[in-house]
Every structure is written in structure tokens, then in C-alpha cells.
Design an enzyme around this catalytic site. Structure first.
Site, PDB file in Angstrom:
ATOM      1  N   ASP A 140       0.859  -1.187   0.000  1.00  0.00           N
ATOM      2  CA  ASP A 140       0.000   0.000   0.000  1.00  0.00           C
ATOM      3  C   ASP A 140       0.892   1.232   0.000  1.00  0.00           C
ATOM      4  O   ASP A 140       1.808   1.351   0.816  1.00  0.00           O
ATOM      5  CB  ASP A 140      -0.908   0.015   1.229  1.00  0.00           C
ATOM      6  CG  ASP A 140      -1.784   1.250   1.274  1.00  0.00           C
ATOM      7  OD1 ASP A 140      -2.678   1.380   0.414  1.00  0.00           O
ATOM      8  OD2 ASP A 140      -1.564   2.100   2.169  1.00  0.00           O
TER       9      ASP A 140
ATOM     10  N   GLU B 271      -1.697  -1.668  -5.920  1.00  0.00           N
ATOM     11  CA  GLU B 271      -2.978  -1.072  -6.278  1.00  0.00           C
ATOM     12  C   GLU B 271      -2.771   0.061  -7.272  1.00  0.00           C
ATOM     13  O   GLU B 271      -1.811   0.836  -7.152  1.00  0.00           O
ATOM     14  CB  GLU B 271      -3.671  -0.545  -5.020  1.00  0.00           C
ATOM     15  CG  GLU B 271      -5.095  -0.078  -5.236  1.00  0.00           C
ATOM     16  CD  GLU B 271      -5.749   0.356  -3.951  1.00  0.00           C
ATOM     17  OE1 GLU B 271      -6.984   0.439  -3.898  1.00  0.00           O
ATOM     18  OE2 GLU B 271      -5.015   0.616  -2.978  1.00  0.00           O
TER      19      GLU B 271
ATOM     20  N   CYS C 273     -13.864  -9.370   9.472  1.00  0.00           N
ATOM     21  CA  CYS C 273     -15.177  -9.926   9.141  1.00  0.00           C
ATOM     22  C   CYS C 273     -15.494  -9.856   7.657  1.00  0.00           C
ATOM     23  O   CYS C 273     -16.458 -10.470   7.200  1.00  0.00           O
ATOM     24  CB  CYS C 273     -16.273  -9.212   9.938  1.00  0.00           C
ATOM     25  SG  CYS C 273     -16.463  -7.459   9.523  1.00  0.00           S
TER      26      CYS C 273
ATOM     27  N   ASP D  51      -3.396   1.875   6.790  1.00  0.00           N
ATOM     28  CA  ASP D  51      -2.448   1.445   5.766  1.00  0.00           C
ATOM     29  C   ASP D  51      -2.196  -0.054   5.830  1.00  0.00           C
ATOM     30  O   ASP D  51      -2.144  -0.727   4.789  1.00  0.00           O
ATOM     31  CB  ASP D  51      -1.128   2.204   5.927  1.00  0.00           C
ATOM     32  CG  ASP D  51      -1.294   3.703   5.734  1.00  0.00           C
ATOM     33  OD1 ASP D  51      -2.238   4.100   5.027  1.00  0.00           O
ATOM     34  OD2 ASP D  51      -0.481   4.474   6.281  1.00  0.00           O
TER      35      ASP D  51
END
Length: 308
Positions: free
Chosen positions: A93, A177, A232, A266
Site C-alpha cells: 500500500d 494497487e 469480518c 495502511d
């Protein structure tokens, strides 16, 4: 006869960057470069040259130094990339505070070379503004401003080269990304975004992964890596809560999901990028040769709920 003005500004040959290109018969002999009709020219190599030299482009920068870019032809072996284990894959990232945050928890702070060199640049530009245009003192002051810019650019380029080379050597799979650098450069953080050189980082990452035969997974820029809970798998949009202020802002580096998990922004994004990238990289189970397509490993949380 005066030159025809273009867009209200007269063209000047003195403002054009001197450059020329030679398409053939350029050879490298040690630390010298053979240029047709010129002979051997001494130069400094940034790296060893392997392959057949096809052409050379010479360019003089504003600081007065000449640079040459050599085009070399070589053939990459047509060998498929081997499958890797999920532990050899890392998610990356990019950010302005931490330049790179890896999914394993490692970080590299943003060097901010332009911010550190801005004081010297301001002093050099102030000296240039006091000189009379066209004089020798003006030319010397202009070259001094160019030298400060050159030093900052070289520091930034060297840092990006070292960071990308270290990551490519260390990991067999890399997940990054896509960022809209042009869009980010139009915000109030434009100076910091351009100083970080995200576009150059992406460019070097792509060709170094090919050279070193490493897997590279590029995630779409619309993937919600920061808003996706790594515990989750829920996508939080309006329920993001900061433990400090109660409302998530850009300055908040931590947020709390509805499930109660507290995430570092991050680090959580890097882990989600890795999970999404594993669906694009062939992986194998530890100690086996069969390709299992990440079975039993981390899977994309955008497609199925569950932790990594």
C-alpha cells in the site's frame, strides 16, 4: 525577420533542450562510447550494458550536463512463471506518510526529498530573481537552480530504485494497487503526491518483475482496500468510526469496524490488497507441487467473507 509568436510567446532556440539521436553504429567499449563521426566519448555508466546496442539519445539538461540513453535489444525467455506459496506474496500500500506499507507489517517512511531541499531551492531562486536576464551572472544563477532540482530528482529516483529492487528480490509475488496520480495531483496534496513519485514506482515495479521473473498482480483502483474489514470481510461505508474522534477523516490512521476490530488504515489496506492479489497469482500449498489456486490461504474479502 522576427519569429512568429505561438500562444502569445515568441519561440526561442535558447529555450529548447539540445538533444539528438543516433540510430545505428553506437558501441560501448568499457567506459567509453563510440559515436559515429565523433569518435570515442568518455561517459559514466549507471549499470552494465547487456545485449546489442541499437540506438542512443543524447540530451543536455538545464544544469549543463549531457546524458545519454541507450536502447538495447535482448530476448526474454518464453518460460511460464512458477507457482508460489502465499507466504512469498506481499501486498503493498502506497501513501504519503508511509511511502510503502507491506502486508507483513513492515513500513518505509516517505523521504520527502523536495520538502527537505525546498530551503536550498528557495535560496537559489531568490538569487536568480535578483540577476539581470541575459547576463553571465544570471546564467550562473540559473544553473545553480537547475543543480538543486537535479539533486532532488536524483535522490528521489535512487530511493525508488532501491525500494523496488529490494522488494522484487525479497518476494516472489507482488500485489499493488492502481492509483490515479493525475487526479491526486489536482488536490491540495499535489506537492506531496508528485514528490512521492507513485507513477515512477509503478513503472519500475512492472519491468523489474518481468526481469526477475516474479509475479505481479495489479489491483483495480476502485477496490475498497481501506474500507474493507480484514476480520469480518464487511465493507464499511457510513459506519466507519475512529476511536479518537468518532468520525473517520483523512488524518485518522486507525478506524473501528462494526464487529469491534480496530484497524490501522495502511496495514489493513496492504493486507486486503494481498488477499485480492492472491486470486490473480497461482499459489501452491507448502511442500507440494500441485497448484491449488490459493486453496486454504487468504481469499478475496470482496467476494467472500472471512479473515486472512
Amino acid at each position: 525577420m522576427c519569429p512568429t509568436p505561438r500562444h502569445g510567446v515568441a519561440e526561442s532556440k535558447r529555450r529548447d533542450t539540445p538533444s539528438f539521436r543516433i540510430l545505428q553504429r553506437v558501441r560501448v567499449k568499457g567506459n567509453r562510447l563510440y559515436v559515429p563521426k565523433v569518435g570515442l566519448v568518455k561517459f559514466r555508466k549507471s549499470r552494465d550494458i547487456d545485449g546489442i546496442t541499437k540506438s542512443a539519445t543524447f540530451r543536455r539538461e538545464s544544469d549543463g550536463h549531457w546524458y545519454v540513453s541507450l536502447v538495447v535489444e535482448f530476448t526474454m525467455p518464453a518460460v511460464p512463471l512458477p507457482a508460489v506459496h502465499a507466504s512469498e506474496v506481499v501486498g503493498i500500500d502506497l501513501g504519503l506518510k508511509s511511502f510503502v506499507t507491506l502486508s507483513n507489517g513492515d513500513r518505509e517512511a516517505a523521504p520527502q526529498f523536495f520538502g527537505k531541499g525546498e530551503r536550498k531551492l528557495c535560496k537559489a531562486q531568490k538569487t536568480l530573481s535578483r540577476r539581470t536576464r541575459g547576463g553571465n551572472r544570471y546564467a550562473r544563477a540559473r544553473r545553480q537552480v537547475a543543480r538543486v532540482h537535479r539533486r532532488i530528482a536524483h535522490q528521489r529516483n535512487d530511493f525508488v530504485h532501491q525500494t523496488t529492487a529490494e522488494l522484487v528480490r525479497k518476494f516472489s509475488g507482488l500485489c499493488i494497487e492502481t492509483l490515479s496520480v493525475k487526479g491526486m495531483a489536482k488536490t491540495k496534496l499535489a506537492k506531496s503526491v508528485l514528490d512521492a513519485a507513485f507513477g515512477e514506482f509503478r513503472r519500475q515495479f512492472e519491468y523489474k518483475a518481468v526481469w526477475h521473473r516474479k509475479h505481479l498482480a495489479v489491483i483495480d483502483r476502485f477496490f475498497p482496500s481501506s474500507k474493507l474489514c480484514g476480520e469480518c470481510g464487511a465493507l464499511n461505508t457510513e459506519t466507519l468510526v475512529s476511536p479518537r474522534s468518532g468520525v473517520l477523516t483523512l488524518s485518522d490512521r486507525e478506524w473501528m469496524c462494526a464487529c469491534g476490530a480496530v484497524h490501522d488504515r495502511d496495514l489493513n489496506a496492504a493486507r486486503n490488497i494481498k488477499c485480492e492479489g492472491l486470486s490473480l497469482i497461482p499459489t501452491v500449498a507448502l511442500g507440494h507441487r500441485e497448484t491449488l489456486n490459493a486453496r486454504g490461504d487468504c481469499i478475496s474479502l470482496a467476494k467472500a467473507s472471512g479473515g486472512c
